[in-house]
Design a protein around this motif. Structure first.
Motif, PDB file in Angstrom:
ATOM      1  N   VAL A   1      45.772  39.000  29.021  1.00 51.51           N
ATOM      2  CA  VAL A   1      44.868  39.370  29.719  1.00 51.51           C
ATOM      3  C   VAL A   1      43.705  38.456  30.309  1.00 51.51           C
ATOM      4  N   VAL A   2      43.199  37.642  29.228  1.00 49.71           N
ATOM      5  CA  VAL A   2      42.255  36.355  29.480  1.00 49.71           C
ATOM      6  C   VAL A   2      42.927  35.422  30.497  1.00 49.71           C
ATOM      7  N   ILE A   3      43.967  35.060  30.673  1.00 41.46           N
ATOM      8  CA  ILE A   3      44.449  34.466  31.512  1.00 41.46           C
ATOM      9  C   ILE A   3      44.689  34.839  33.020  1.00 41.46           C
ATOM     10  N   ALA A   4      44.841  36.152  33.099  1.00 39.80           N
ATOM     11  CA  ALA A   4      44.777  37.135  34.409  1.00 39.80           C
ATOM     12  C   ALA A   4      43.396  36.954  34.902  1.00 39.80           C
ATOM     13  N   ILE A   5      42.367  37.004  33.904  1.00 45.49           N
ATOM     14  CA  ILE A   5      41.010  37.394  34.319  1.00 45.49           C
ATOM     15  C   ILE A   5      40.860  35.828  34.849  1.00 45.49           C
ATOM     16  N   ALA A   6      40.852  34.772  34.234  1.00 47.68           N
ATOM     17  CA  ALA A   6      40.727  33.430  34.527  1.00 47.68           C
ATOM     18  C   ALA A   6      41.329  32.945  36.030  1.00 47.68           C
ATOM     19  N   TYR A   7      42.249  33.582  36.353  1.00 46.26           N
ATOM     20  CA  TYR A   7      42.864  33.247  37.544  1.00 46.26           C
ATOM     21  C   TYR A   7      42.314  33.959  38.751  1.00 46.26           C
TER      22      TYR A   7
ATOM     23  N   SER B   1      47.117  30.001  44.599  1.00 43.87           N
ATOM     24  CA  SER B   1      48.018  30.245  43.372  1.00 43.87           C
ATOM     25  C   SER B   1      47.540  30.839  41.995  1.00 43.87           C
ATOM     26  N   ARG B   2      48.421  31.445  41.617  1.00 44.16           N
ATOM     27  CA  ARG B   2      48.242  32.451  40.570  1.00 44.16           C
ATOM     28  C   ARG B   2      48.636  31.705  39.026  1.00 44.16           C
ATOM     29  N   THR B   3      49.085  30.472  39.155  1.00 44.63           N
ATOM     30  CA  THR B   3      49.619  29.462  38.200  1.00 44.63           C
ATOM     31  C   THR B   3      48.934  28.228  37.989  1.00 44.63           C
ATOM     32  N   THR B   4      48.430  27.577  39.053  1.00 45.35           N
ATOM     33  CA  THR B   4      47.880  26.313  39.294  1.00 45.35           C
ATOM     34  C   THR B   4      46.293  26.530  39.225  1.00 45.35           C
ATOM     35  N   TRP B   5      45.591  26.116  38.414  1.00 48.78           N
ATOM     36  CA  TRP B   5      44.158  26.180  38.406  1.00 48.78           C
ATOM     37  C   TRP B   5      43.751  25.053  39.482  1.00 48.78           C
ATOM     38  N   GLN B   6      42.802  25.426  40.566  1.00 47.55           N
ATOM     39  CA  GLN B   6      42.236  24.673  41.591  1.00 47.55           C
ATOM     40  C   GLN B   6      40.875  24.745  41.833  1.00 47.55           C
ATOM     41  N   GLY B   7      40.030  25.062  40.776  1.00 46.75           N
ATOM     42  CA  GLY B   7      38.632  25.044  40.658  1.00 46.75           C
ATOM     43  C   GLY B   7      38.235  26.653  40.610  1.00 46.75           C
TER      44      GLY B   7
ATOM     45  N   PRO C   1      46.149  54.264  43.839  1.00 42.81           N
ATOM     46  CA  PRO C   1      45.128  53.866  43.135  1.00 42.81           C
ATOM     47  C   PRO C   1      45.374  52.348  42.725  1.00 42.81           C
ATOM     48  N   VAL C   2      44.596  51.579  42.077  1.00 40.89           N
ATOM     49  CA  VAL C   2      44.578  50.402  41.749  1.00 40.89           C
ATOM     50  C   VAL C   2      45.800  50.101  41.039  1.00 40.89           C
ATOM     51  N   SER C   3      45.987  50.823  40.132  1.00 46.04           N
ATOM     52  CA  SER C   3      47.339  50.359  39.277  1.00 46.04           C
ATOM     53  C   SER C   3      48.664  50.415  40.140  1.00 46.04           C
ATOM     54  N   VAL C   4      48.656  51.348  41.179  1.00 41.49           N
ATOM     55  CA  VAL C   4      49.887  51.510  41.982  1.00 41.49           C
ATOM     56  C   VAL C   4      49.890  50.193  42.964  1.00 41.49           C
ATOM     57  N   LYS C   5      48.708  50.072  43.507  1.00 34.30           N
ATOM     58  CA  LYS C   5      48.542  48.864  44.691  1.00 34.30           C
ATOM     59  C   LYS C   5      48.911  47.461  43.831  1.00 34.30           C
ATOM     60  N   ILE C   6      48.706  47.313  42.710  1.00 35.73           N
ATOM     61  CA  ILE C   6      48.844  46.119  42.050  1.00 35.73           C
ATOM     62  C   ILE C   6      50.503  46.082  41.764  1.00 35.73           C
ATOM     63  N   TYR C   7      51.185  47.165  41.381  1.00 35.56           N
ATOM     64  CA  TYR C   7      52.285  47.127  41.395  1.00 35.56           C
ATOM     65  C   TYR C   7      53.267  46.944  42.518  1.00 35.56           C
ATOM     66  N   ASN C   8      52.665  47.602  43.722  1.00 33.23           N
ATOM     67  CA  ASN C   8      53.476  47.395  44.954  1.00 33.23           C
ATOM     68  C   ASN C   8      53.485  46.025  45.430  1.00 33.23           C
ATOM     69  N   THR C   9      52.264  45.440  45.375  1.00 35.59           N
ATOM     70  CA  THR C   9      52.125  44.289  45.984  1.00 35.59           C
ATOM     71  C   THR C   9      52.091  42.895  45.100  1.00 35.59           C
ATOM     72  N   ALA C  10      52.612  43.255  43.760  1.00 33.94           N
ATOM     73  CA  ALA C  10      52.623  41.946  42.709  1.00 33.94           C
ATOM     74  C   ALA C  10      53.967  41.211  42.960  1.00 33.94           C
ATOM     75  N   ARG C  11      54.896  41.635  43.767  1.00 34.39           N
ATOM     76  CA  ARG C  11      56.011  40.736  44.089  1.00 34.39           C
ATOM     77  C   ARG C  11      56.187  40.287  45.504  1.00 34.39           C
ATOM     78  N   ALA C  12      55.062  40.548  46.098  1.00 31.30           N
ATOM     79  CA  ALA C  12      55.333  40.249  47.752  1.00 31.30           C
ATOM     80  C   ALA C  12      54.203  39.190  47.885  1.00 31.30           C
ATOM     81  N   ALA C  13      54.121  38.041  47.296  1.00 30.00           N
ATOM     82  CA  ALA C  13      53.426  36.801  47.549  1.00 30.00           C
ATOM     83  C   ALA C  13      52.043  37.339  47.366  1.00 30.00           C
ATOM     84  N   PRO C  14      51.588  37.876  46.081  1.00 27.86           N
ATOM     85  CA  PRO C  14      50.566  38.173  45.789  1.00 27.86           C
ATOM     86  C   PRO C  14      49.223  36.944  45.772  1.00 27.86           C
TER      87      PRO C  14
END
Length: 297
Positions: free
Chosen positions: A38-44, A51-57, A237-250
């Motif tokens: 959760v902390v990592i997701a919030i940080a990014y 990028s959701r894996t490489t910190w860029q500032g 809602p937000v939960s479904v929106k995140i699920y539907n778009t999480a695999r399509a270049a989010p």
């Protein structure tokens, strides 16, 4: 003063009365394992790049800085956030009064029928959410009912699933209060309805308020029911929106959206707990700790 609070860490670790080391290690390990993602997701969500894996500032780009993809400027994310809040408010406004009345009725009613109703309420409390979602989906799409998939169906499903929460909390509070206050009021001339309205309901308000906060926080995080009963993109809602778009270049905008939802839930729970403690100040029958707030007492 509690000696454990003033004990230095080394002395505490060597204290023979402290909890076993392996239990402490398991607890700390569980907390780290649960909170670190959760902390990592919030940080990014504050990442300056896509990028959701490489910190860029550090940046607020995904909250309002980006003119097209940020949460503030993206219409699709706006719609999901508003739908989440709408479902939370509507389901809570319906669920809490129904659960409160159900708890009072079951507490006063004696016989096999109320025992069966109480069993069904507890059954819905442990019923798998996916089973309820599939059953409601089948009824709405197959049986001729005046309900379509979308907000109405989602609210019905959420109320059906959540009504047991305020019922359990209010019944726990009723067991703590006992019947003596109402009986004393009626001995002094109050009608049964007057005793309920002027004596019992004010004493139930801490449990009712706690139910309101917990139901709202749970509803805005719901995924299974609202996904099965969604009527399209406009009712996602937000939960479904995140699920539907999480695999399509989010982009980290999804992290930002999830962070806002987390902040809303935590804010509701913290405010609710503080108000609950204030409402139960001086009440000897109430547990003012977090256990009482969540109905575990």
């Amino acid at each position: 003063m509690n000696p454990a609070r003033t004990m230095n860490p080394i002395a505490w670790w060597n204290n023979p009365w402290r909890p076993p080391r392996f239990l402490v290690a398991i607890t700390v390990g569980y907390l780290v394992w649960s909170l670190l993602p959760v902390v990592i997701a919030i940080a990014y969500s504050f990442n300056d790049g896509k990028s959701r894996t490489t910190w860029q500032g550090f940046s607020f780009r995904w909250y309002w800085g980006d003119q097209t993809l940020s949460v503030w400027h993206n219409d699709a994310l706006h719609t999901a956030l508003l739908q989440t809040l709408k479902l939370g408010v509507l389901a809570t406004l319906i669920t809490v009064p129904l659960g409160t009345l159900f708890a009072i009725g079951i507490d006063r009613w004696r016989g096999r029928l109320p025992a069966g109703a109480n069993f069904l309420m507890l059954l819905s409390f442990v019923l798998p959410e996916v089973l309820l979602a599939v059953a409601l989906l089948f009824v709405i799409t197959t049986v001729a009912v005046p309900v379509q998939l979308g907000t109405t169906a989602q609210v019905i499903g959420l109320v059906t699933f959540q009504v047991s929460y305020p019922a359990v909390l209010v019944r726990a509070r009723l067991a703590t209060i006992g019947p003596q206050y109402e009986e004393a009021a009626m001995d002094l001339g109050a009608s049964p309805l007057g005793a309920l309205r002027r004596i019992l309901l004010p004493m139930l308000m801490p449990a009712v308020f706690a139910s309101t906060v917990l139901v709202f926080a749970d509803v805005i995080d719901d995924f299974v029911l609202v996904r099965y009963l969604s009527g399209g993109a406009s009712t996602e809602p937000v939960s479904v929106k995140i699920y539907n778009t999480a695999r399509a270049a989010p982009t980290p905008a999804l992290n930002a959206l999830a962070t806002l939802l987390l902040v809303a839930a935590l804010t509701a729970v913290v405010i609710g707990f503080l108000v609950y403690r204030r409402m139960t100040r001086g009440d000897a029958t109430a547990d003012r700790g977090i256990g009482g707030f969540t109905g575990e007492a």
